[in-house]
Design an enzyme around this catalytic site. Structure first.
Site, PDB file in Angstrom:
ATOM      1  N   SER A 209       4.068  -1.922  10.220  1.00 12.67           N
ATOM      2  CA  SER A 209       5.539  -1.971  10.334  1.00 12.67           C
ATOM      3  C   SER A 209       6.132  -3.334   9.984  1.00 12.67           C
ATOM      4  O   SER A 209       7.099  -3.762  10.614  1.00 12.67           O
ATOM      5  CB  SER A 209       5.990  -1.519  11.726  1.00 12.67           C
ATOM      6  OG  SER A 209       5.607  -0.179  11.948  1.00 12.67           O
TER       7      SER A 209
ATOM      8  N   GLU B  11      -4.582  -4.846  11.136  1.00 10.24           N
ATOM      9  CA  GLU B  11      -3.537  -3.829  11.261  1.00 10.24           C
ATOM     10  C   GLU B  11      -3.757  -3.046  12.548  1.00 10.24           C
ATOM     11  O   GLU B  11      -4.570  -2.107  12.572  1.00 10.24           O
ATOM     12  CB  GLU B  11      -3.604  -2.855  10.082  1.00 10.24           C
ATOM     13  CG  GLU B  11      -3.377  -3.502   8.738  1.00 10.24           C
ATOM     14  CD  GLU B  11      -2.908  -2.475   7.719  1.00 10.24           C
ATOM     15  OE1 GLU B  11      -1.834  -2.667   7.161  1.00 10.24           O
ATOM     16  OE2 GLU B  11      -3.611  -1.472   7.511  1.00 10.24           O
TER      17      GLU B  11
ATOM     18  N   GLY C 227       3.152   2.475  10.628  1.00  6.08           N
ATOM     19  CA  GLY C 227       4.102   3.559  10.380  1.00  6.08           C
ATOM     20  C   GLY C 227       4.891   3.983  11.615  1.00  6.08           C
ATOM     21  O   GLY C 227       5.559   5.013  11.608  1.00  6.08           O
TER      22      GLY C 227
ATOM     23  N   HIS D 279      -9.260   1.068   5.544  1.00  5.10           N
ATOM     24  CA  HIS D 279      -7.933   1.254   6.151  1.00  5.10           C
ATOM     25  C   HIS D 279      -8.087   2.212   7.340  1.00  5.10           C
ATOM     26  O   HIS D 279      -8.895   3.147   7.295  1.00  5.10           O
ATOM     27  CB  HIS D 279      -6.964   1.821   5.107  1.00  5.10           C
ATOM     28  CG  HIS D 279      -5.552   1.838   5.607  1.00  5.10           C
ATOM     29  ND1 HIS D 279      -5.089   2.804   6.462  1.00  5.10           N
ATOM     30  CD2 HIS D 279      -4.522   0.978   5.403  1.00  5.10           C
ATOM     31  CE1 HIS D 279      -3.820   2.550   6.758  1.00  5.10           C
ATOM     32  NE2 HIS D 279      -3.456   1.439   6.126  1.00  5.10           N
TER      33      HIS D 279
ATOM     34  N   GLY E 224       3.144  -1.081   4.191  1.00  7.16           N
ATOM     35  CA  GLY E 224       3.127   0.345   3.860  1.00  7.16           C
ATOM     36  C   GLY E 224       4.518   0.817   3.488  1.00  7.16           C
ATOM     37  O   GLY E 224       4.989   0.619   2.369  1.00  7.16           O
ATOM     38  N   GLY E 225       5.216   1.409   4.461  1.00  7.58           N
ATOM     39  CA  GLY E 225       6.524   2.025   4.213  1.00  7.58           C
ATOM     40  C   GLY E 225       7.486   1.151   3.425  1.00  7.58           C
ATOM     41  O   GLY E 225       8.100   1.612   2.453  1.00  7.58           O
TER      42      GLY E 225
ATOM     43  N   GLU F 147      -6.451   4.666   8.282  1.00 11.58           N
ATOM     44  CA  GLU F 147      -6.296   6.093   7.954  1.00 11.58           C
ATOM     45  C   GLU F 147      -7.591   6.645   7.376  1.00 11.58           C
ATOM     46  O   GLU F 147      -7.952   7.794   7.616  1.00 11.58           O
ATOM     47  CB  GLU F 147      -5.109   6.281   6.990  1.00 11.58           C
ATOM     48  CG  GLU F 147      -3.787   6.099   7.733  1.00 11.58           C
ATOM     49  CD  GLU F 147      -2.649   5.559   6.896  1.00 11.58           C
ATOM     50  OE1 GLU F 147      -2.704   5.596   5.652  1.00 11.58           O
ATOM     51  OE2 GLU F 147      -1.667   5.080   7.518  1.00 11.58           O
TER      52      GLU F 147
ATOM     53  N   ASN G 115       0.860  -1.185   0.000  1.00  8.77           N
ATOM     54  CA  ASN G 115       0.000   0.000   0.000  1.00  8.77           C
ATOM     55  C   ASN G 115       0.898   1.237   0.000  1.00  8.77           C
ATOM     56  O   ASN G 115       1.491   1.572   1.012  1.00  8.77           O
ATOM     57  CB  ASN G 115      -0.882  -0.053   1.259  1.00  8.77           C
ATOM     58  CG  ASN G 115      -1.656   1.230   1.486  1.00  8.77           C
ATOM     59  OD1 ASN G 115      -1.781   2.055   0.590  1.00  8.77           O
ATOM     60  ND2 ASN G 115      -2.190   1.382   2.701  1.00  8.77           N
ATOM     61  N   TRP G 116       0.980   1.887  -1.151  1.00 15.28           N
ATOM     62  CA  TRP G 116       1.882   3.034  -1.271  1.00 15.28           C
ATOM     63  C   TRP G 116       1.340   4.279  -0.584  1.00 15.28           C
ATOM     64  O   TRP G 116       2.048   5.265  -0.429  1.00 15.28           O
ATOM     65  CB  TRP G 116       2.153   3.370  -2.752  1.00 15.28           C
ATOM     66  CG  TRP G 116       2.782   2.266  -3.548  1.00 15.28           C
ATOM     67  CD1 TRP G 116       3.150   1.018  -3.103  1.00 15.28           C
ATOM     68  CD2 TRP G 116       3.119   2.304  -4.941  1.00 15.28           C
ATOM     69  NE1 TRP G 116       3.684   0.287  -4.142  1.00 15.28           N
ATOM     70  CE2 TRP G 116       3.679   1.056  -5.282  1.00 15.28           C
ATOM     71  CE3 TRP G 116       2.991   3.276  -5.940  1.00 15.28           C
ATOM     72  CZ2 TRP G 116       4.115   0.750  -6.567  1.00 15.28           C
ATOM     73  CZ3 TRP G 116       3.418   2.979  -7.228  1.00 15.28           C
ATOM     74  CH2 TRP G 116       3.982   1.729  -7.537  1.00 15.28           C
ATOM     75  N   LYS G 117       0.074   4.263  -0.222  1.00 18.27           N
ATOM     76  CA  LYS G 117      -0.582   5.440   0.370  1.00 18.27           C
ATOM     77  C   LYS G 117      -0.402   6.646  -0.569  1.00 18.27           C
ATOM     78  O   LYS G 117      -0.331   6.458  -1.779  1.00 18.27           O
ATOM     79  CB  LYS G 117      -0.058   5.699   1.778  1.00 18.27           C
ATOM     80  CG  LYS G 117      -0.127   4.431   2.634  1.00 18.27           C
ATOM     81  CD  LYS G 117       0.138   4.654   4.072  1.00 18.27           C
ATOM     82  CE  LYS G 117       0.072   3.326   4.803  1.00 18.27           C
ATOM     83  NZ  LYS G 117       0.220   3.478   6.243  1.00 18.27           N
TER      84      LYS G 117
END
Ligand code: PGA
Length: 252
Positions: A211, A167, A173, A95, A232-233, A97, A9-11
């Site tokens: 993470s 998650e 993150g 998600h 993610g990251g 966010e 997930n590149w966000k």
């Protein structure tokens, strides 16, 4: 056999150049994966068309969000039908966010999940507790209720298109990961909830996110109820993302 999935997930990160570089590398390396993992990239919507062309069906592509209506005057929104029509296979739903920053409710998550699967896409439905909920001993009840409500509109024939991503919000993150045994225990709870809803729980893939990095992926993926990861990251660094995909044990 449950699908094994590692999804990046590149966000709201990256650029056209980074997107080309990432997909080029991931596509070429994904060919040599021999552990049966399905590799999914989930770029910002504006890059999805380019990524689909470059992916050439060798890696799957998804979107980070869909609208909660079928079509109409909803400026800025994208429907599940459009996502499928464009050639994507996946859509993220709920998600944390989106829930926290955009006020996405359990009801909206339920509608979106049902629109996604009835369009012929797979929905990756995200659930997870906050730190406060975990510290007050409510993690299991919060997550169970998110699963029950978020999947309340799924028809019996559509369960095969559901993937659940656990998650924990405090791990996203932040560099903090749930221990593999805590993650396993929540995944077992989620599977129990799915079973109680009449879903074919043993066939539904459950991903862990928060993470996940090359150095903790192997321990997480070794757990019996963890069928992959939502990254993610680390998905923005091509080599790290591919290392995570490689950590999936063959034949698991
Ligand atoms: P992270 O994000 O890997 O950067 O923690 C995971 C996610 O939000 O899907």
């Amino acid at each position: 056999m449950r699908r094994k999935i590692v999804a990046g997930n590149w966000k709201m990160n990256g650029s056209k150049d980074l997107s080309e570089e990432l997909v080029g590398y991931v596509r070429s390396e994904a060919e040599s994966l021999d552990n049966g993992v399905e590799v999914v990239v989930i770029p910002p919507a504006i890059y999805v068309g380019d990524v689909l062309k470059q992916a050439q069906g060798q890696i799957s592509v998804g979107v980070q969000n869909v609208g909660q209506w079928q079509s109409g005057a909803y400026t800025g929104e994208i429907s599940s039908e459009m996502v499928r029509d464009a050639g994507c296979r996946y859509a993220l739903v709920g998600h944390s966010e989106r829930r926290q920053l955009f006020g996405e409710t359990d009801e909206a998550v339920a509608i979106k999940a049902s629109l996604v699967v009835s369009s012929g896409l797979s929905a990756i439905v995200c659930v997870g507790e906050t730190l406060e909920e975990r510290e007050s001993g409510r993690a299991e009840s919060v997550v169970s209720s998110q699963v029950r409500s978020g999947l309340s509109l799924i028809k019996q024939d559509d369960w095969h298109s559901i993937v659940v991503a656990y998650e924990p919000v405090w791990a996203i993150g932040t560099g903090k990961t749930a221990t593999s045994s805590d993650a396993q225990s929540m995944h077992a709870t989620i599977r129990g909830v799915l079973k109680s809803m009449g879903a074919p729980a043993e066939e539904i893939s459950l991903l862990y996110g928060g993470s996940v990095k090359a150095d903790n992926a192997a321990a997480l993926f070794a757990e019996p109820d963890i069928d992959g990861g939502l990254i993610g990251g680390a998905s923005l660094v091509a080599k790290d993302f591919i290392s995570i995909c490689r950590y999936f044990p063959a034949g698991a």
